[in-house]
Write an enzyme that holds these catalytic residues in place. Structure first.
Site, PDB file in Angstrom:
ATOM      1  N   ALA A 199       0.815  -1.207   0.000  1.00 29.89           N
ATOM      2  CA  ALA A 199       0.000   0.000   0.000  1.00 29.89           C
ATOM      3  C   ALA A 199       0.855   1.265   0.000  1.00 29.89           C
ATOM      4  CB  ALA A 199      -0.917   0.000   1.224  1.00 29.89           C
ATOM      5  N   SER A 216      -2.244  -3.031  -4.989  1.00 32.62           N
ATOM      6  CA  SER A 216      -3.009  -2.984  -3.750  1.00 32.62           C
ATOM      7  C   SER A 216      -4.280  -2.152  -3.892  1.00 32.62           C
ATOM      8  CB  SER A 216      -2.142  -2.396  -2.638  1.00 32.62           C
ATOM      9  OG  SER A 216      -2.908  -2.165  -1.463  1.00 32.62           O
ATOM     10  N   GLN A 264      -5.044  -6.808  -5.760  1.00 37.22           N
ATOM     11  CA  GLN A 264      -5.268  -7.217  -4.373  1.00 37.22           C
ATOM     12  C   GLN A 264      -6.504  -6.511  -3.849  1.00 37.22           C
ATOM     13  OE1 GLN A 264      -4.681  -4.915  -1.610  1.00 37.22           O
ATOM     14  NE2 GLN A 264      -5.512  -6.419  -0.173  1.00 37.22           N
ATOM     15  N   TYR A 270      -9.209  -5.710  -0.756  1.00 36.84           N
ATOM     16  CA  TYR A 270      -9.751  -5.686   0.600  1.00 36.84           C
ATOM     17  C   TYR A 270     -11.266  -5.544   0.492  1.00 36.84           C
ATOM     18  CZ  TYR A 270      -5.168  -4.842   2.809  1.00 36.84           C
ATOM     19  OH  TYR A 270      -3.875  -4.952   3.258  1.00 36.84           O
ATOM     20  N   THR A 295      -6.996 -10.411   0.470  1.00 32.15           N
ATOM     21  CA  THR A 295      -6.287 -10.414   1.750  1.00 32.15           C
ATOM     22  C   THR A 295      -7.295 -10.540   2.882  1.00 32.15           C
ATOM     23  OG1 THR A 295      -4.494  -9.068   0.866  1.00 32.15           O
ATOM     24  CG2 THR A 295      -4.739  -9.120   3.261  1.00 32.15           C
ATOM     25  N   LYS A 305      -4.984 -14.590   0.506  1.00 28.49           N
ATOM     26  CA  LYS A 305      -3.689 -14.241   1.086  1.00 28.49           C
ATOM     27  C   LYS A 305      -3.822 -14.101   2.603  1.00 28.49           C
ATOM     28  CE  LYS A 305       0.071 -10.855   0.575  1.00 28.49           C
ATOM     29  NZ  LYS A 305       0.093 -10.239   1.916  1.00 28.49           N
ATOM     30  N   SER A 334       1.177 -16.401   4.131  1.00 30.19           N
ATOM     31  CA  SER A 334       1.686 -15.075   4.470  1.00 30.19           C
ATOM     32  C   SER A 334       1.260 -14.688   5.870  1.00 30.19           C
ATOM     33  CB  SER A 334       1.145 -14.040   3.465  1.00 30.19           C
ATOM     34  OG  SER A 334       1.438 -12.720   3.871  1.00 30.19           O
ATOM     35  N   HIS A 388       1.496 -11.367   6.501  1.00 28.75           N
ATOM     36  CA  HIS A 388       1.384  -9.928   6.206  1.00 28.75           C
ATOM     37  C   HIS A 388       2.699  -9.211   6.530  1.00 28.75           C
ATOM     38  CE1 HIS A 388      -1.774  -7.207   4.814  1.00 28.75           C
ATOM     39  NE2 HIS A 388      -1.221  -6.251   5.535  1.00 28.75           N
ATOM     40  N   GLY A 416       6.802 -13.317   2.553  1.00 27.44           N
ATOM     41  CA  GLY A 416       7.341 -13.032   3.869  1.00 27.44           C
ATOM     42  C   GLY A 416       8.793 -13.435   4.022  1.00 27.44           C
ATOM     43  N   ARG A 469      14.413 -12.257   0.405  1.00 23.11           N
ATOM     44  CA  ARG A 469      15.347 -11.176   0.110  1.00 23.11           C
ATOM     45  C   ARG A 469      16.406 -11.589  -0.910  1.00 23.11           C
ATOM     46  NH1 ARG A 469      12.036  -9.196   2.904  1.00 23.11           N
ATOM     47  NH2 ARG A 469      12.239  -7.601   4.537  1.00 23.11           N
ATOM     48  N   GLY A 512       7.843  -8.096  -1.069  1.00 24.23           N
ATOM     49  CA  GLY A 512       7.174  -6.888  -0.624  1.00 24.23           C
ATOM     50  C   GLY A 512       8.111  -5.736  -0.338  1.00 24.23           C
ATOM     51  N   ARG A 513       8.722  -5.746   0.848  1.00 23.85           N
ATOM     52  CA  ARG A 513       9.546  -4.600   1.246  1.00 23.85           C
ATOM     53  C   ARG A 513      10.684  -4.335   0.270  1.00 23.85           C
ATOM     54  NH1 ARG A 513       8.004  -6.899   6.135  1.00 23.85           N
ATOM     55  NH2 ARG A 513       7.121  -5.438   7.657  1.00 23.85           N
TER      56      ARG A 513
END
Length: 367
Positions: free
Chosen positions: A85, A112, A133, A135, A161, A237, A259, A261, A293, A296, A315-316
């Site tokens: 998001a 998202s 995605q 919600y 999600t 998810k 996941s 989250h 999750g 890397r 993600g990150r």
């Protein structure tokens, strides 16, 4: 878009190292934080560190490739961009740059519901394989409109999600003094009527936690309803329990994303990778299963596939790459992950993703 990549990037994870120079400290604390004391966040990373790979000698790698079929869609590789998001926190062009980078790297991107750019704007720049995605919204009419917009914009799957209704705050972000910028908005929700106040103040003795958990609560019946509204495949998810995996499939899911989250729901939840084998065992070999999750590196993707995933979501790391170098950074980060995965496949004698299996995993033990 930068004309060149910054110096000092030798692996995909280097984008996380450089993110501190591109994102202000409070915002980075929010992006990088999980919930509570970040135990689950740390567990996600640690789960990969406990596993190694077993090389094989003199493999025949002629014709080696990373292609896969997922939900009837052909993907060039198993590295997907997870829904994240409010990417305007990391870059002024937000998800538009992410979509451009994903398209250049032949990666499927999940946009998202809470994206800073509208799903239509993202679709205009994303590649042919793009997911939305979802919600659930308090009003079904808004939820259904989001679905229709995603269908019209050419999204090829819905990622629903279900694990984020209740979240413990990130103490890291609170201690850093992070506050959502006043102008930040969820572009996809801008044209819907304002959501009415959630509820009156709790009565004396009432629990604000339980009130929050039951307010506008999504149920399995809502998933049944959604499955009946669209022909797009649904991926649920947030699965961490084998029984929930079975329930999701019973109520219309075509696939699952294991996941927690990103460690942002409840601190102390298990690492996604640690429960992946039990989820795969519960759903059998044919169910599309993704892992989100802690990924890397390409080695992390290899380990997840060996333990039962068909593909992984990042993600990150995508946000770090976006902040450091925009679309070019996102594309480069994905390419590095793909090359790291290919290196692991070459070392273990895997010509295809189907050749990756648990027997190529070494479990380290403390001595």
């Amino acid at each position: 878009m930068p004309a060149r990549l910054p110096d000092g990037i030798h692996c995909a994870a280097d984008y996380s190292r450089l993110a501190a120079g591109a994102i202000d400290a409070p915002t980075l604390a929010y992006i990088d934080g999980g919930s509570g004391e970040d135990r689950t966040l740390a567990a996600n990373r640690a789960a990969f560190g406990r596993l190694g790979l077993v090389p094989r000698l003199l493999p025949d790698l002629r014709g080696a490739q990373t292609r896969l079929s997922l939900l009837g869609q052909e993907l060039a590789h198993p590295i997907l961009l997870a829904p994240v998001a409010y990417q305007a926190l990391a870059h002024p062009r937000a998800e538009i740059e992410t979509a451009r980078g994903a398209a250049a790297a032949e990666a499927c991107m999940a946009c998202s519901t809470l994206s800073s750019a509208s799903l239509e704007e993202v679709a205009a720049h994303a590649g042919p394989q793009r997911w939305f995605q979802l919600y659930f919204q308090p009003q079904r009419a808004a939820t259904l409109d989001l679905v229709r917009r995603a269908e019209a914009a050419g999204y090829t799957a819905l990622v629903v999600t279900l694990d984020a209704a209740i979240q413990a705050p990130s103490l890291r972000a609170l201690r850093a003094g992070f506050r959502m910028p006043a102008g930040l908005r969820a572009a996809n929700l801008a044209d819907y009527p304002p959501t009415p106040p959630k509820s009156p103040a709790p009565l004396p003795g009432a629990s604000r936690i339980f009130q929050a958990a039951t307010r506008d609560a999504t149920t399995w019946a809502d998933l049944d309803w959604l499955a009946a509204q669209t022909s797009l495949p649904l991926l649920v998810k947030g699965v961490l329990h084998p029984e929930d995996a079975g329930l999701a499939l019973d109520h219309g899911a075509a696939g699952l994303v294991v996941s927690n989250h990103g460690g942002r729901t409840i601190d102390g939840a298990p690492a996604s990778l640690s429960v992946l084998p039990s989820i795969r065992q519960a759903v059998g070999p044919g169910c599309p299963l993704l892992l989100d999750g802690g990924v890397r590196s390409g080695a992390g993707a290899f380990k997840a596939i060996a333990l039962g995933a068909d593909a992984v979501m990042v993600g990150r790391l995508q946000v770090h790459a976006l902040a450091v170098a925009g679309a070019l950074g996102v594309a480069h980060m994905i390419r590095l992950l793909r090359e790291e995965l290919e290196l692991c496949m070459a070392a273990t004698g895997c010509r295809t993703l189907a050749d990756i299996h648990d027997g190529l995993i070494h479990r380290f033990h403390d001595y």
